[in-house]
Every structure is written in structure tokens, then in C-alpha cells.
Enzyme design. Sequence first.
Site, PDB file in Angstrom:
ATOM      1  N   GLN A  19       0.832  -1.213   0.000  1.00 26.25           N
ATOM      2  CA  GLN A  19       0.000   0.000   0.000  1.00 26.25           C
ATOM      3  C   GLN A  19       0.869   1.268   0.000  1.00 26.25           C
ATOM      4  OE1 GLN A  19      -3.545   1.396   2.770  1.00 26.25           O
ATOM      5  NE2 GLN A  19      -1.614   1.838   3.816  1.00 26.25           N
ATOM      6  N   SER A 137       6.413   1.702  13.717  1.00 31.80           N
ATOM      7  CA  SER A 137       4.955   1.539  13.873  1.00 31.80           C
ATOM      8  C   SER A 137       4.458   1.916  15.261  1.00 31.80           C
ATOM      9  CB  SER A 137       4.609   0.066  13.612  1.00 31.80           C
ATOM     10  OG  SER A 137       3.300  -0.210  14.033  1.00 31.80           O
ATOM     11  N   GLU A 139       2.314   0.348  16.680  1.00 34.21           N
ATOM     12  CA  GLU A 139       2.128  -0.935  17.355  1.00 34.21           C
ATOM     13  C   GLU A 139       3.215  -1.136  18.429  1.00 34.21           C
ATOM     14  OE1 GLU A 139      -0.437  -2.961  16.815  1.00 34.21           O
ATOM     15  OE2 GLU A 139       0.225  -4.802  17.805  1.00 34.21           O
ATOM     16  N   TYR A 160       5.192  -9.009  15.819  1.00 34.04           N
ATOM     17  CA  TYR A 160       5.410  -7.916  14.852  1.00 34.04           C
ATOM     18  C   TYR A 160       5.976  -6.686  15.563  1.00 34.04           C
ATOM     19  CZ  TYR A 160       4.099  -3.904  11.916  1.00 34.04           C
ATOM     20  OH  TYR A 160       4.114  -2.721  11.194  1.00 34.04           O
ATOM     21  N   ARG A 289      -6.739 -11.803  18.985  1.00 33.59           N
ATOM     22  CA  ARG A 289      -5.285 -11.971  19.075  1.00 33.59           C
ATOM     23  C   ARG A 289      -4.893 -12.444  20.477  1.00 33.59           C
ATOM     24  NH1 ARG A 289      -3.976  -6.650  15.300  1.00 33.59           N
ATOM     25  NH2 ARG A 289      -5.170  -7.540  13.580  1.00 33.59           N
TER      26      ARG A 289
END
Length: 369
Positions: A19, A137, A139, A160, A289
Site C-alpha cells: 500500500q 509503527s 504498534e 510484529y 489476538r
Amino acid sequence: MNGAKRMTKVALITGITGQDGSYLAECLLSLGYEVHGMIRKASTFNTARIDHLYKDPHDPEAKLFLHYGDITDSASVTRILEDVEPDEAYNLAAQSHVRVSFDMPVYTGQVSGIGTACMLESIRKSDINTRFYQASSSEMFGFSPPPQNEQTRFHPRSPYAAAKIYAYWITVNYREAYGLHASNGILFNHESPRRGETFVTRKITRAVARIVAGTQDKLYLGNLKAKRDWGYAPEYVVGMVHILKHNTPDDFVLGTGTSNSVEEFLRFSFEYVGLDWNDYVEIDSRYLRPAEVENLQADPSKARSTIGWNPKVLAPELAKVMIDCDMFRCGLKPPDEGREILTRCGLDWVVEPIKEFTGQEVTTWRNPT
Ligand code: NAP
Ligand code: GDD
């Protein structure tokens, strides 16, 4: 040395087929760059997001060049860097799906963590004068409460995130140890009509279009309470370019400063086409998750004051842009508010939505920065 002998700026993008890579390539081409991208060898074509940018390399107009490689294969990374001698290198390659990282923790660490070390070490050894961007990120903040900024403690909640924290710190380390112009963009979630179909926003907007088209009945999701700071991807790639234009290498949070729950994104997506999400959504535990990041909301004040980055598209408008495009893809006539939103926000340089909205190929792009 590169840079000194060339009139045209040269950029290398890993993850160019993703993307962000596709929007970044568009953005850099519109700024006059020669763009090189690393692509993986696959048994099927994986270049759908950049096909509209590609010209045969024998064409004198060609400005985009692709090279086979893999971010975990340091020989190919070194070869490409030495061939291209980029002025700017954007490392976007990653196994980027958080849920999948629980299924493939070692692989995710190799690609999304060690891959960054491969790039940095190749740059250092080859002595190329390259500014380096690492796709870090939000995250990484994981458990730390919002708003999150450059000072917020990292507390990873997924393989990740753990891999991305390694990549973040190795980037800082090469800056401090070897004086590389190496910067981290710590980006909060950013979406678009080109978003992979398994990320939650695109899963929702695609389902909305297919439900209207009558080709899908139900949408199965996981945690609806999680909150994210969702922005529009083309605005974020402009931020990446600004980060590397900044003469001092540094780390920047990019986000809108707003946040919505998955449930809210569902509500305003379905309401856009006059439907109630409660009639279509069911919870499936396979999308939960083992550990979740519950609440991300950026404090982007450093990026605003230092590099002048100020995103305009917020989640409710983003949903409309994405649904319009997904409805076009289903052969439907959408409510069509997306085009006006993008024009109002000065985003008419973005090729794909405009092309899908107007049905015309865009051949000249306005400078997006
Ligand atoms: P994406 O759509 O999943 O694209 C990932 C790209 O990495 C693809 O081009 C993929 O190639 C490539 N790639 C995967 N493994 C590779 C390998 N071993 N060697 C070389 N290339 C490889 O991700 P995105 O949303 O554009 O995100 C771009 C980067 O920003 C990623 O690093 C992501 O982790 C990070 N990020 C994204 C967000 C977000 O909200 N989008 C937020 C923060 C950070 P194939 O096409 O061949 O699979
Ligand atoms: N993917 C997905 N699928 N997510 C779901 C679903 C579902 O069916 N149902 C609920 N969710 C919730 C997830 O549990 C998560 O809390 C939230 O929706 C967003 O999930 P994703 O869209 O997969 O994105 P992400 O936040 O995990 O990760 C993305 O953003 C990161 C930046 O914060 C990715 O682009 C990462 O690469 C990126 O670093």
C-alpha cells in the site's frame, strides 16, 4: 559519489508493491525523482498496485525501475544498493500483519526486524551517501496509554511489534554509531482503497460494498472495542518524504491525533450506505489476538511543528473514500462523497481514487508536498 554527480534525485523503496510503497512511488515520481523498487519473485504477478506507474525500461520516459530481491537476503540488498546508489532509501518491506505475526513469529522477526539491519549494514559498508527511512509503527507502543508520542515507552504486544522495536533501535544505533542519516517514522494506522483486504478497515469497506451488491451476507470480525488512530495513507507517504528532507535525522510520530473504535468505524461505514452494521456483523474468535493493543491515539505535535506535517482526512471521511472505491470495484454507483473530500483536502494528486472516481487515467500529477 552519488548525489554530487546527478541532477535527478534517486530513491530506492523496499516494499514498493505494498500500500505505502505504491503511494510513495507516485509521490516521488511526481516530485521528479527516479524511483527504484525492490520486488520479490513470486509465481504470480504481485505488482498490481504499481502497474499504472510502470513503463518498459527501454522507454526514455521510464522513471520507475524494479529489481528482484528480498530484504532478508543481504547479498541482494547490497547488490541493489550498489547498483542504484540511492540518495534516499525507504525501508517499507515487512511482514506487516499483526495477527499473522503470532502464526509466524520467527519469519516476522527476520523480515520486519533483521531486514532493517541488512539494509543499514549494506549502506554502511558500501559507503553510499544515502538518507535512510525506517517504517516504524505505533504498534510498538502496545500497552502504553494514549496519547503516544516520541517519548512514550514501547511495550510490544505482538511478535510484529517486537520485531519493529528491534528495527527502530538498530536505526537509531546506526545513526549514533556511524553518523548515518537514518530516521524513524513511527506511523499510526493509515488506510486507503489500496489497503490489503485482511486489515480491518478494508475488510469492512469491502464487505459494505459486497453486501450492497448482494454478493456477501455476513461480516465476521474479532475485537470491536479496540481503538485506532486511522488516517489516509497518501498523506502519510508525504510525511515520509518530509522526514528525509529534514536535514537532521530524527524520529517522528505521524498520526491524526484522533481515534475511533472498530465498532465506530463499522457504524459510520454502514451508515454511509443506509445500513445498520448490527444486522450483518458476527464475532468469530479466530480474529482475536493472543494479546491485543487496545488504544492507539497519536500526539503528532512534533511532526506538525518540525516538518510541517498536518493530515486532513479523518476516519469517518476515510471510510467514505474507501467505500466509494470498493463500490466502484463492484460495479455499483456509490454515494460518491469521497471525490469531494479528497479535492477539499488537496489530495487530487492521488492516482487511483481519482481514476476510479472519474474513469480517466491521470497522466500529470500535482506536486503533493
Ligand atoms: P503492506 O501493504 O503489507 O506491504 C508490505 C510490503 O513489503 C510489500 O511490498 C511486500 O511485498 C514487501 N515485503 C514483504 N516481505 C518482504 C521481503 N522478505 N523482502 C522484500 N519485500 C518484502 O504494508 P504497508 O501497509 O504498505 O506498510 C508499509 C510499511 O509500513 C511496513 O513496514 C509496515 O509494517 C509499516 N507500517 C504500516 C502502517 C500502516 O498502517 N499501513 C503503520 C505503521 C507502520 P509483496 O507484495 O511481495 O508481499
Ligand atoms: N485484521 C483484523 N481483522 N483486525 C480486526 C478484526 C478482523 O477481522 N476484527 C477486529 N480487529 C481489530 C484488531 O484486533 C485490531 O485491534 C484492530 O482491529 C486493527 O487491526 P488491523 O487492521 O489488522 O491493524 P493493526 O492495528 O493490527 O496493524 C496495522 O497498523 C499498525 C500500526 O499501528 C498494520 O498496518 C501494521 O503493519 C501497523 O504497524
